[in-house]
Every structure is written in C-alpha cells, then in structure tokens.
Design an enzyme around this catalytic site. Structure first.
Site, PDB file in Angstrom:
ATOM      1  CB  ALA A  23      40.348 -17.335  -8.035  1.00 24.69           C
ATOM      2  CD1 TRP A  24      35.898 -14.141  -5.596  1.00 24.77           C
ATOM      3  CD2 TRP A  24      36.384 -12.708  -3.940  1.00 24.77           C
ATOM      4  NE1 TRP A  24      35.225 -12.975  -5.846  1.00 24.77           N
ATOM      5  CE2 TRP A  24      35.495 -12.074  -4.849  1.00 24.77           C
ATOM      6  CE3 TRP A  24      36.811 -11.998  -2.828  1.00 24.77           C
ATOM      7  CZ2 TRP A  24      35.049 -10.762  -4.652  1.00 24.77           C
ATOM      8  CZ3 TRP A  24      36.358 -10.690  -2.636  1.00 24.77           C
ATOM      9  CH2 TRP A  24      35.497 -10.089  -3.552  1.00 24.77           C
ATOM     10  CG  ASN A  25      36.659 -20.709  -3.467  1.00 19.68           C
ATOM     11  OD1 ASN A  25      36.303 -20.678  -4.633  1.00 19.68           O
ATOM     12  ND2 ASN A  25      37.822 -21.210  -3.092  1.00 19.68           N
TER      13      ASN A  25
ATOM     14  CG  HIS B 271      32.429 -27.696  17.184  1.00 21.71           C
ATOM     15  ND1 HIS B 271      33.253 -27.806  18.274  1.00 21.71           N
ATOM     16  CD2 HIS B 271      31.674 -26.584  17.380  1.00 21.71           C
ATOM     17  CE1 HIS B 271      32.992 -26.821  19.118  1.00 21.71           C
ATOM     18  NE2 HIS B 271      32.040 -26.058  18.597  1.00 21.71           N
TER      19      HIS B 271
ATOM     20  CG  HIS C  34      36.962 -28.638  15.587  1.00 18.05           C
ATOM     21  ND1 HIS C  34      36.796 -29.933  15.165  1.00 18.05           N
ATOM     22  CD2 HIS C  34      36.264 -28.537  16.752  1.00 18.05           C
ATOM     23  CE1 HIS C  34      36.035 -30.589  16.030  1.00 18.05           C
ATOM     24  NE2 HIS C  34      35.712 -29.761  17.016  1.00 18.05           N
TER      25      HIS C  34
ATOM     26  CG  ASP D  69      36.003 -28.765  21.042  1.00 16.54           C
ATOM     27  OD1 ASP D  69      35.689 -28.531  19.872  1.00 16.54           O
ATOM     28  OD2 ASP D  69      35.945 -29.911  21.550  1.00 16.54           O
TER      29      ASP D  69
ATOM     30  CG  HIS E 293      31.606 -27.155  22.145  1.00 14.36           C
ATOM     31  ND1 HIS E 293      30.535 -27.187  21.285  1.00 14.36           N
ATOM     32  CD2 HIS E 293      32.148 -28.403  22.114  1.00 14.36           C
ATOM     33  CE1 HIS E 293      30.441 -28.396  20.750  1.00 14.36           C
ATOM     34  NE2 HIS E 293      31.395 -29.158  21.249  1.00 14.36           N
TER      35      HIS E 293
ATOM     36  CG  HIS F  40      33.267 -32.257  24.614  1.00 12.40           C
ATOM     37  ND1 HIS F  40      33.694 -33.461  24.118  1.00 12.40           N
ATOM     38  CD2 HIS F  40      33.279 -31.409  23.558  1.00 12.40           C
ATOM     39  CE1 HIS F  40      33.938 -33.348  22.813  1.00 12.40           C
ATOM     40  NE2 HIS F  40      33.704 -32.105  22.456  1.00 12.40           N
TER      41      HIS F  40
HETATM   42  C1  23J Z   1      28.742 -31.982  20.192  1.00  9.88           C
HETATM   43  C2  23J Z   1      28.302 -33.069  20.923  1.00  9.88           C
HETATM   44  C3  23J Z   1      29.161 -34.090  21.205  1.00  9.88           C
HETATM   45  C4  23J Z   1      30.473 -34.017  20.770  1.00  9.88           C
HETATM   46  C5  23J Z   1      30.930 -32.914  20.032  1.00  9.88           C
HETATM   47  C6  23J Z   1      30.056 -31.922  19.763  1.00  9.88           C
HETATM   48  C7  23J Z   1      32.345 -32.831  19.561  1.00  9.88           C
HETATM   49  O1  23J Z   1      33.082 -33.764  19.563  1.00  9.88           O
HETATM   50  C8  23J Z   1      32.909 -31.530  19.138  1.00  9.88           C
HETATM   51  O2  23J Z   1      33.264 -31.333  17.965  1.00  9.88           O
HETATM   52  O3  23J Z   1      33.091 -30.679  19.999  1.00  9.88           O
HETATM   53  S1  23J Z   1      31.546 -35.335  21.120  1.00  9.88           S
HETATM   54 MN    MN Z   2      34.413 -29.620  18.753  1.00 11.64          MN
END
Ligand code: 23J
Ligand code: MN
Length: 263
Positions: free
Chosen positions: A64-66, A73, A77, A79, A83, A212
């Site tokens: 089995a595999w997918n 994101h 996850h 960052d 990003h 971010h």
């Molecule tokens: C892209 C734009 C805004 C945001 C985000 C991504 C994330 O939260 C992310 O998953 O890095 S706020």
């Molecule tokens: Mn993110």
C-alpha cells in the site's frame, strides 16, 4: 567526557522512561485547516489531497502507498527564512540549506491560554515576555520561544480554528515589539498553536505580519499549528522540528516532537 556522559544519560532516560516524547503535530489530511488570505491580495494554498496508488490490489499486489498534494505551509509546519521577502537572500535560509543542528533546540513555553480564552485577539507584548522571564528565567540564544494558547483544541474545525468574521480572522499572536525582543535575546524561532505564526489580525499591524517579517529578516524560523503545548513545562524541554529537505523550500509540514523530563 561530560558530553558523552550526558548523551549516555539521555539514552538511559529514553529507554527507561525518564523522558517523555510529546507529539506537537496535528494530523495532516484533507480536513487540515488552511490559511485563507484576502483574494485581492493573494492566491491560497490548495486543499490537501491523499491519493491511493495501491492497497494490496491490482495496482500493487503486496503493498500500500499513497501520493500527496500538499502545500509547504499546511498543518503543523515550519517556516524557513526564505518564506518571507525580508529573509529571501540568506544563503542558509531555505529548507535544504538550514544547518541541521538548528532543528533540535531547547524550548521556552509562554502560557497565554487564559488571556487567549478571554480575548481571541490577544497580543503578547515584550513586557509580557519580560514578566515571564522574571518568573521562569531568561530566554537564551539558540532557543525556541512558543506561545501556548490551547488554540490547538479548535483545530478539528477550520471554522473555529480560523475564527473569522466580517472583520477577518481572530486568533492570538505576538506584537512586533515582542518579536523584536525575542530576536534580540537570540531566539532561533517563534512558534504558535494557530494557523500561522502571526495573529489573525496581523495583516493590519504597523509592520504587517511581524512574526514573519521580523523573524525571517533575522534568519530565524517559525512553527505554526503546534499542538499539546499545555503538556510542556515552561523551561526544560527540547524541541525537535525538522522540515523536509525540499529543494529551495520555503517551509514544510513537520512532525514536531518535544523531549520532556518526567517529574
Ligand atoms: C503567507 C502569507 C501570510 C501568512 C502566511 C503565509 C502564513 O501564516 C504561513 O503559513 O507562513 S500569515
Ligand atoms: Mn507558514
């Protein structure tokens, strides 16, 4: 050597139950809540798909595999600096160039659960972080700082997790000054239990999306949609969060784990 003895002690604790492994990741699948951005500003990450290749059948009699369709994101996850536009030029800022040693580090857990329950738009300030340090000890260079809100308990439903109304999403997060403060302390990353590392209303801040913008500007990392931070001590746990080694990747779903000494 002391180093060898420390690792031998860890091995003994792992096998003898002196250290507990806490799973900080949510299930990744078609029901995973995903970020929604204003359509006039951006294209959203696609719905997650899990496609069966075979399951002990004519397409593969003994196995089995997918295969998956999943945005970087999505769900719990990581960052990477790459990003964000502020972190785009770091030669070690993508998932395949971040030094592996940075994927294992001590973690500081700031309990903001009561304030977030009282106000879904709660913003952690630099003063709050300083007050936490006065009680629990200083944040040291190379350590993670994560915001416990118990928000992960809402992640079974995209509606309650995003908590959006006519004025947009409402979920807790940091102020720019809180993020700048932990950067100045040398924190390696900032993590939350919400859909992203920033508050729901962070797009309208004086520095839009400060977690971010500022973290990645300083070559630091983010973790989103963490779970079970209520099971960690304020200090003393080790966080393991390694993104997939995606070529020039900007982030990746992770199986985030914490090593917690049993009291
Ligand atoms: C892209 C734009 C805004 C945001 C985000 C991504 C994330 O939260 C992310 O998953 O890095 S706020
Ligand atoms: Mn993110």
């Amino acid at each position: 050597m002391a180093e060898t003895q420390g690792l031998a002690a860890l091995a003994e604790m792992l096998l003898g139950g002196g250290v507990e492994i806490v799973d900080l990741s949510a299930v990744l699948g078609p029901n995973t809540p995903l970020l929604k951005l204003p359509p006039e500003l951006a294209v959203d990450t696609p719905k997650i798909e899990i496609h069966k290749i075979s399951e002990y059948d004519k397409n593969g009699p003994w196995w089995a595999w997918n295969w998956l369709k999943v945005g970087e994101h999505s769900g719990t996850h990581f960052d990477a600096p790459h990003h964000w536009i502020t972190g785009k030029d770091f030669p070690d800022g993508a998932t395949d160039s971040i030094p592996a040693k940075n994927f294992v580090a001590p973690v500081n857990v700031l309990d903001c659960s009561a304030k977030s329950a009282a106000d879904p738009d709660y913003l952690l300030t630099a003063e709050d972080v300083k007050a936490w340090e006065a009680e629990h000890g200083e944040i040291k260079p190379g350590e993670w700082v994560v915001m416990r809100t118990d928000w992960y308990k809402r992640n079974g439903s995209e509606e309650t997790f995003l908590n959006a109304d006519a004025t947009g999403p409402h979920s807790p997060g940091p102020t720019p000054d809180a993020i700048q403060y932990i950067i100045d302390k040398g924190a390696i990353g900032w993590g939350t239990e919400c859909i992203g590392t920033d508050a729901g209303q962070a797009g309208g801040m004086e520095i839009p999306f400060p977690a971010h913008n500022l973290m990645h500007k300083n070559n630091r990392y983010g973790l989103a949609s963490l779970c079970n931070l209520d099971k960690l001590p304020p200090k003393g746990a080790i966080l393991i969060a390694a993104p997939l080694k995606i070529e020039h990747g900007t982030g990746s779903p992770v199986r985030a784990l914490a090593l917690v000494p049993r009291s």
